[in-house]
Design an enzyme around this catalytic site. Structure first.
Site, PDB file in Angstrom:
ATOM      1  CE  LYS A 282      -4.351   1.216   2.256  1.00  0.00           C
ATOM      2  NZ  LYS A 282      -5.210   1.312   1.099  1.00  0.00           N
ATOM      3  CB  VAL A 283       3.450   2.207  -2.446  1.00  0.00           C
ATOM      4  CG1 VAL A 283       4.472   3.317  -2.659  1.00  0.00           C
ATOM      5  CG2 VAL A 283       4.146   0.898  -2.130  1.00  0.00           C
TER       6      VAL A 283
END
Ligand code: PPE
Length: 308
Positions: free
Chosen positions: A160-161
């Site tokens: 989850k960048v």
């Protein structure tokens, strides 16, 4: 509901909401390499509250950080107790929780982050139905995005960048500007991938289908729905499918921490099924909301209980 509360946990201590600031030379602000989580807490039947699947979210935060080689300067236990501490400080019996890990300022500027410090913030705020008050009941209208979801070697889709979400914001802005409620993104091969901030499911002839995890975020809500669906006796298929398969599905819905279980009533102007929440979506919604509120002891292990 304002996205605001009294305190933010910032690098190990609680500070006032207005004091949780960073410098404009913050590395992540320029280059997008940071990771985050989205978690919800719910009030429970019979008193008290629970953070829903806190362990899985903290584990995913650390997995995301590992994937992009960010060394979080706290342990999983410290982050877990900091989340509960923040909810308590903000007197929140329910709400949304946003841990964020980012690269701060230091000697280095330029793409190489050097020895710049890795910082952590945890914010909490009240957040109602993500896609509108009626969405959970009536369903939403969506469109296939002109933007393609990331190729697995362009961005790290299992992490989850922060930077991954540029793609989501572009798709969401386009969908809203074109009069839809949300975007459906296809993967680089043209198969259905996910929403801008949700995993996606369809139902055809009683079988629940969702794309495999190959190129999408491994959603915690997705995992819950697969468990609930199996326990309710539904057949499940985790194989890729196309947008036209979705046009002729009996039902379709999104899943996500923010979106919860949101039925999709229309895709690219084609009505899906009956054009409102179908029986499978409704039964999963009911089972999900019972689980998050501690009304089904079978899923008690999903709850991290706390009191204010
Ligand atoms: N895919 C994407 C791209 C995604 O952002 C989310 C969560 C999911 C799937 C579902 O994952 P999970 O929440 O673990 O079931 N999106 C978060 C951020 C939404 C936002 O607008 O910000 C969320 O739901 O919290």
């Amino acid at each position: 509901m304002a996205a605001r509360s009294d305190f933010i946990w910032f690098d190990g201590k609680l500070v006032g909401w207005d004091q949780a600031n960073v410098h404009v030379m913050t590395h992540t602000l320029h280059y997008g390499l940071g990771v985050f989580e989205g978690i919800r807490a719910y009030e429970c039947a019979g008193g008290g509250s629970a953070v829903f699947r806190l362990k899985e979210h903290v584990d995913r935060l650390f997995d995301s950080a590992k994937i992009v080689e960010l060394a979080i300067p706290f342990t999983r236990e410290q982050i877990t107790s900091a989340i509960v501490e923040t909810l308590r400080a903000n007197k929140m019996a329910a709400g949304y929780i946003r841990p964020l890990v980012f690269i701060g300022t230091g000697a280095s500027m330029g793409v190489f982050p050097g020895k710049n410090p890795v910082q952590v913030a945890i914010a909490t705020w009240p957040w109602g139905a993500y896609l509108g008050a009626d969405a959970l009941d009536k369903g939403i209208r969506i469109c296939t995005s002109s933007f393609t979801r990331h190729h697995v070697n362009v961005m790290m889709t299992k992490a989850k960048v922060c930077g991954n979400y540029v793609n989501s914001v572009l798709a969401k802005n386009e969908a809203l500007a074109d009069g839809y409620d949300e975007a459906l993104l296809l993967d680089p091969s043209g198969y259905v991938a996910e929403g801008s901030g949700e995993n996606v499911f369809i139902v055809k002839n009683g079988i629940i289908k969702t794309p495999p995890l190959t190129a999408v975020l491994p959603g915690v809500t997705r995992d819950c729905l697969l468990t609930l669906a199996r326990d309710l006796g539904y057949e499940i298929s985790e194989h890729r499918f196309t947008r036209d398969e979705m046009y002729v599905a009996d039902e379709a819905f999104f899943s996500g921490t923010a979106a919860e279980i949101t039925p999709i009533r229309e895709l690219d102007r084609r009505t899906i099924g009956e054009g409102h929440a179908g029986p499978v979506a409704k039964s999963l919604q009911t089972a999900f909301f019972k689980a998050v509120k501690g009304e089904n002891p079978k899923y008690a292990a999903w709850l991290h209980r706390y009191t204010l």
